[in-house]
Design an enzyme around this catalytic site. Structure first.
Site, PDB file in Angstrom:
ATOM      1  N   ASP A 270     -63.651  21.946 -57.992  1.00 39.70           N
ATOM      2  CA  ASP A 270     -63.728  22.350 -56.586  1.00 39.70           C
ATOM      3  C   ASP A 270     -65.117  22.921 -56.331  1.00 39.70           C
ATOM      4  O   ASP A 270     -65.844  23.260 -57.283  1.00 39.70           O
ATOM      5  CB  ASP A 270     -62.643  23.387 -56.256  1.00 39.70           C
ATOM      6  CG  ASP A 270     -62.248  23.340 -54.783  1.00 39.70           C
ATOM      7  OD1 ASP A 270     -61.160  22.842 -54.479  1.00 39.70           O
ATOM      8  OD2 ASP A 270     -63.062  23.776 -53.937  1.00 39.70           O
TER       9      ASP A 270
ATOM     10  N   ASP B 275     -69.593  19.999 -56.461  1.00 37.74           N
ATOM     11  CA  ASP B 275     -69.804  19.564 -55.092  1.00 37.74           C
ATOM     12  C   ASP B 275     -69.882  18.037 -55.184  1.00 37.74           C
ATOM     13  O   ASP B 275     -70.849  17.499 -55.747  1.00 37.74           O
ATOM     14  CB  ASP B 275     -71.114  20.174 -54.568  1.00 37.74           C
ATOM     15  CG  ASP B 275     -71.486  19.654 -53.198  1.00 37.74           C
ATOM     16  OD1 ASP B 275     -70.836  18.701 -52.721  1.00 37.74           O
ATOM     17  OD2 ASP B 275     -72.439  20.202 -52.605  1.00 37.74           O
TER      18      ASP B 275
ATOM     19  N   TYR C 116     -62.292  12.718 -38.654  1.00 34.03           N
ATOM     20  CA  TYR C 116     -61.511  12.686 -39.901  1.00 34.03           C
ATOM     21  C   TYR C 116     -60.758  11.353 -40.004  1.00 34.03           C
ATOM     22  O   TYR C 116     -60.791  10.675 -41.031  1.00 34.03           O
ATOM     23  CB  TYR C 116     -60.533  13.865 -39.881  1.00 34.03           C
ATOM     24  CG  TYR C 116     -59.452  13.861 -40.925  1.00 34.03           C
ATOM     25  CD1 TYR C 116     -59.748  14.040 -42.275  1.00 34.03           C
ATOM     26  CD2 TYR C 116     -58.106  13.712 -40.551  1.00 34.03           C
ATOM     27  CE1 TYR C 116     -58.722  14.051 -43.225  1.00 34.03           C
ATOM     28  CE2 TYR C 116     -57.090  13.733 -41.486  1.00 34.03           C
ATOM     29  CZ  TYR C 116     -57.406  13.907 -42.832  1.00 34.03           C
ATOM     30  OH  TYR C 116     -56.400  13.923 -43.764  1.00 34.03           O
TER      31      TYR C 116
END
Ligand code: AKB
Length: 314
Positions: free
Chosen positions: A36, A51, A141
């Site tokens: 994460d 990342d 999205y």
């Protein structure tokens, strides 16, 4: 069982945090790498800060650990995405391309890519929306997920990369909190009920959306990834239906157990997002190809959510 090393991106998120635990049970703690952007609180197991926009770092983790499967969950969701559309596009697509490219380069066996009901827009039928209905997403999205599904299929056809995907409805679970979605209200409402607080809903009382309980979501994901390669006839993304309900219906269901629970309505921009989404999906293809069948309906989910959250808060 064959050797597996599984990398999960976005492992600190609503779904990721539950999925990594299920994967550890299935494959063993040493087989799962949770990654994460930020450290995951109280996590036990292998963790890598990652990342996913940083391709070199992703490549290093995949190479060093001989990763065989990637579950790429890191993404910016529908509501948060609208606050910065170009950044959302950039992050959602760049991370996907990095995962697809590194997977081909490092010969990763399987990739899981979550898509969403957000791929549909106002040109698709509202109810029982079919696998092949028209995609005209209204959020950045949704646009990134519709494109992402097609990129997954492209990498399958062009490079033979085994990319598999599900169009998730709103996911509801007691284990973790969602962030930045339009369907998030359906998790928060349970927390408020158990804390005996009033809830203000940002959708209208009759905004019907497809939803799914976390247990069913995890099972669907693992079942899809376990299915024989030849059984997968959809290489964009499978429709997945759990249950459908409105804020009014979930409230009435909760009130069976918390009769004094109070809900008021103050619709905001998320109502417009919800209005463009289907109210139920046709998931016939998933049922046919790999035997999908949800176990939880609204009342079974409510009983479990209330029981689990009561334990958490007491
Ligand atoms: C969202 O609301 O953005 C997500 C989704 C339905 O993909 N939960």
């Amino acid at each position: 069982m064959d050797y597996e090393k599984i990398l999960v991106t976005g492992a600190g998120g609503q779904l990721g945090s539950v999925l990594v635990e299920a994967l550890k049970i299935k494959f063993g703690q040493d087989a799962v790498i949770a990654s994460d952007l930020n450290p995951i609180k109280n996590y036990t197991g292998i963790y890598e800060q990652l990342d996913v926009t940083d391709k070199a770092r992703l490549e290093q983790i995949v190479k060093e650990n001989k990763v065989t499967q990637i579950y790429h969950l890191a993404a910016i969701l529908s509501a948060k995405g609208e606050q910065n559309p170009l950044l959302t596009w950039d992050i959602n697509m760049k991370t996907l391309f990095n995962v697809l490219e590194v997977s081909v380069e490092e010969k990763v066996n399987k990739v899981f890519y979550p898509s969403s009901i957000a791929v549909y827009g106002d040109m698709a039928p509202k109810t029982d929306t079919a696998q092949t209905d028209f995609l005209n997403p209204s959020t950045v999205y949704g646009i990134s997920k519709a494109s992402g599904e097609n990129w997954g299929q492209y990498y399958f056809l062009k490079y033979g990369l085994d990319v598999r995907s599900l169009r998730y409805p709103g996911v509801i679970g007691y284990q973790s909190l969602p962030g930045g979605g339009t369907t998030d209200y359906a998790v928060e409402i349970y927390h408020k009920a158990v804390k005996e607080e009033a809830f203000e809903c940002y959708l209208k009382p009759d905004a019907m959306l497809p939803m799914i309980y976390m247990e069913d979501t995890i099972r669907a994901t693992l079942e899809l990834m376990d299915a024989p390669k030849d059984a997968i006839t959809v290489r964009t993304s499978y429709n997945l239906q759990g249950m459908s309900f409105t804020p009014e219906q979930i409230t009435a269901n909760i009130k069976k157990y918390y009769p004094n629970f109070k809900v008021s309505y103050k619709p905001d921009f998320r109502q417009t997002i919800a209005e463009n989404w289907p109210s139920s999906l046709n998931d016939e293809q998933a049922r046919q190809d790999w035997g999908w069948k949800p176990k939880y309906d609204l009342d079974a989910m409510t009983r479990d959510m209330l029981m689990q959250l009561t334990k958490q808060y007491n």
